[in-house]
Design an enzyme around this catalytic site. Structure first.
Site, PDB file in Angstrom:
ATOM      1  N   ARG A  65       0.836  -1.212   0.000  1.00 45.55           N
ATOM      2  CA  ARG A  65       0.000   0.000   0.000  1.00 45.55           C
ATOM      3  C   ARG A  65       0.869   1.260   0.000  1.00 45.55           C
ATOM      4  O   ARG A  65       0.554   2.252  -0.647  1.00 45.55           O
ATOM      5  CB  ARG A  65      -0.899  -0.021   1.237  1.00 45.55           C
ATOM      6  CG  ARG A  65      -1.848   1.158   1.362  1.00 45.55           C
ATOM      7  CD  ARG A  65      -3.109   0.878   0.620  1.00 45.55           C
ATOM      8  NE  ARG A  65      -3.971   2.038   0.524  1.00 45.55           N
ATOM      9  CZ  ARG A  65      -5.301   1.980   0.589  1.00 45.55           C
ATOM     10  NH1 ARG A  65      -5.887   0.824   0.772  1.00 45.55           N
ATOM     11  NH2 ARG A  65      -6.030   3.071   0.448  1.00 45.55           N
ATOM     12  N   ASN A 107     -11.884  16.867  -0.809  1.00 39.72           N
ATOM     13  CA  ASN A 107     -12.719  15.704  -1.058  1.00 39.72           C
ATOM     14  C   ASN A 107     -14.170  16.112  -0.891  1.00 39.72           C
ATOM     15  O   ASN A 107     -14.473  17.084  -0.176  1.00 39.72           O
ATOM     16  CB  ASN A 107     -12.343  14.596  -0.058  1.00 39.72           C
ATOM     17  CG  ASN A 107     -13.026  13.257  -0.376  1.00 39.72           C
ATOM     18  OD1 ASN A 107     -13.743  13.140  -1.356  1.00 39.72           O
ATOM     19  ND2 ASN A 107     -12.778  12.268   0.454  1.00 39.72           N
ATOM     20  N   THR A 108     -15.063  15.426  -1.526  1.00 42.81           N
ATOM     21  CA  THR A 108     -16.480  15.672  -1.364  1.00 42.81           C
ATOM     22  C   THR A 108     -17.137  14.392  -0.860  1.00 42.81           C
ATOM     23  O   THR A 108     -16.754  13.286  -1.262  1.00 42.81           O
ATOM     24  CB  THR A 108     -17.118  16.152  -2.692  1.00 42.81           C
ATOM     25  OG1 THR A 108     -18.522  16.277  -2.519  1.00 42.81           O
ATOM     26  CG2 THR A 108     -16.820  15.241  -3.841  1.00 42.81           C
ATOM     27  N   HIS A 109     -18.062  14.566   0.091  1.00 46.39           N
ATOM     28  CA  HIS A 109     -18.656  13.410   0.774  1.00 46.39           C
ATOM     29  C   HIS A 109     -20.172  13.582   0.822  1.00 46.39           C
ATOM     30  O   HIS A 109     -20.661  14.673   1.185  1.00 46.39           O
ATOM     31  CB  HIS A 109     -18.072  13.312   2.193  1.00 46.39           C
ATOM     32  CG  HIS A 109     -18.529  12.114   2.951  1.00 46.39           C
ATOM     33  ND1 HIS A 109     -18.046  10.839   2.724  1.00 46.39           N
ATOM     34  CD2 HIS A 109     -19.443  11.991   3.957  1.00 46.39           C
ATOM     35  CE1 HIS A 109     -18.640   9.989   3.537  1.00 46.39           C
ATOM     36  NE2 HIS A 109     -19.504  10.654   4.306  1.00 46.39           N
ATOM     37  N   ASP A 141      -7.372  15.121   5.490  1.00 47.44           N
ATOM     38  CA  ASP A 141      -6.241  14.925   6.414  1.00 47.44           C
ATOM     39  C   ASP A 141      -6.008  13.418   6.537  1.00 47.44           C
ATOM     40  O   ASP A 141      -6.544  12.625   5.766  1.00 47.44           O
ATOM     41  CB  ASP A 141      -6.496  15.608   7.772  1.00 47.44           C
ATOM     42  CG  ASP A 141      -7.627  14.967   8.560  1.00 47.44           C
ATOM     43  OD1 ASP A 141      -8.007  15.535   9.609  1.00 47.44           O
ATOM     44  OD2 ASP A 141      -8.138  13.886   8.142  1.00 47.44           O
ATOM     45  N   GLY A 143      -7.120  11.291   8.506  1.00 48.29           N
ATOM     46  CA  GLY A 143      -8.235  10.467   8.987  1.00 48.29           C
ATOM     47  C   GLY A 143      -9.175  10.058   7.858  1.00 48.29           C
ATOM     48  O   GLY A 143      -8.932  10.350   6.690  1.00 48.29           O
ATOM     49  N   ASP A 145     -12.446  10.937   6.329  1.00 48.22           N
ATOM     50  CA  ASP A 145     -13.486  11.988   6.240  1.00 48.22           C
ATOM     51  C   ASP A 145     -13.494  12.889   7.461  1.00 48.22           C
ATOM     52  O   ASP A 145     -14.544  13.330   7.930  1.00 48.22           O
ATOM     53  CB  ASP A 145     -14.867  11.322   6.048  1.00 48.22           C
ATOM     54  CG  ASP A 145     -14.919  10.458   4.795  1.00 48.22           C
ATOM     55  OD1 ASP A 145     -15.634   9.430   4.819  1.00 48.22           O
ATOM     56  OD2 ASP A 145     -14.240  10.805   3.814  1.00 48.22           O
TER      57      ASP A 145
HETATM   58  C1  GRF Z   1     -20.258  11.398  -4.774  1.00 47.09           C
HETATM   59  O1  GRF Z   1     -21.502  11.424  -4.087  1.00 47.09           O
HETATM   60  C2  GRF Z   1     -19.133  11.485  -3.794  1.00 47.09           C
HETATM   61  O2  GRF Z   1     -19.417  12.282  -2.665  1.00 47.09           O
HETATM   62  C3  GRF Z   1     -18.995  10.054  -3.374  1.00 47.09           C
HETATM   63  O3  GRF Z   1     -19.104   9.331  -4.587  1.00 47.09           O
HETATM   64  C4  GRF Z   1     -20.006  10.047  -5.442  1.00 47.09           C
HETATM   65  C5  GRF Z   1     -19.340  10.190  -6.793  1.00 47.09           C
HETATM   66  O4  GRF Z   1     -20.327  10.385  -7.748  1.00 47.09           O
HETATM   67  N1  GRF Z   1     -17.730   9.791  -2.731  1.00 47.09           N
HETATM   68  P1  GRF Z   1     -19.907  10.464  -9.317  1.00 47.09           P
HETATM   69  O5  GRF Z   1     -19.031   9.264  -9.600  1.00 47.09           O
HETATM   70  O6  GRF Z   1     -19.171  11.750  -9.513  1.00 47.09           O
HETATM   71  O7  GRF Z   1     -21.229  10.431 -10.053  1.00 47.09           O
END
Ligand code: GRF
Length: 190
Positions: A65, A107-109, A141, A143, A145
């Protein structure tokens, strides 16, 4: 010089498409210089169709890894990225990557962190019976999320929602929020 962005994906890439569309219509000055994935993600075709370089960096079962992380770091660094955007990238980056890109890795969550961290946020929110969930853009970071939150927006859970319908509704908001965050980034860092 436009902000050089590398986008990392693992799936359909609709958030990537939102960024690409924002660049195309002039809402973002940024340049998406490459798109990387940890698998042959469906979303890579979106980048290829736009002539954006792509790469796949698989984590083979049983592989080291740390080596994977260093190789990913080198691949992204080769594009002189100013900002790395994880848009549905389903791997945790390691210390080499964070060492190189900390402070310019977002990142987006699909949940209102710190609620529902991890890879099943939408499923977990439904199971918890929440009436409101949402999405979060944050600085990555070490962690899972847990990094500093940059932006959030609430999304209602509707009666009859399943994981797919709720996730798509969240993504509708997420696509706009991510573009807004990158726009803010280029204004403060551009
Ligand atoms: C998003 O909702 C993101 O937050 C999550 O995976 C999804 C990605 O969607 N981690 P896409 O592949 O861009 O349609």
């Amino acid at each position: 010089m436009p902000l050089r962005c590398v986008v990392l994906i693992s799936g359909t890439g609709t958030l990537l498409q939102a960024l690409m569309d924002a660049v195309a219509r002039g809402d973002l000055r940024a340049s998406i210089v490459a798109v990387g994935a940890d698998r042959k993600a469906e979303g890579l075709a979106r980048a290829e169709a736009a002539g954006i370089p792509v790469f796949v960096h698989r984590l083979v079962a049983g592989a080291d890894r740390t080596q994977w992380d260093q190789e990913l770091t080198d691949k992204v660094a080769a594009y002189s990225a100013d900002l790395v955007i994880s848009a549905g990238f389903m791997k945790l980056v390691g210390s080499a990557f964070l060492g190189r890109f900390a402070g310019r890795l977002i990142n987006t969550h699909p949940a209102l962190l710190p609620s529902f961290p991890g890879p099943h946020a939408v499923r977990d929110a439904l199971a918890a019976g929440v009436k409101v969930t949402g999405c979060t853009v944050f600085a990555v970071d070490e962690g899972v999320d847990t990094g500093p939150i940059i932006a959030q927006e609430a999304v209602r859970v509707l009666p009859g929602d399943d994981e797919e319908s709720l996730h798509e509704r969240i993504k509708q908001t997420e696509r706009r929020l991510l573009v807004e965050v990158v726009k803010g980034w280029e204004e403060t860092h551009g």
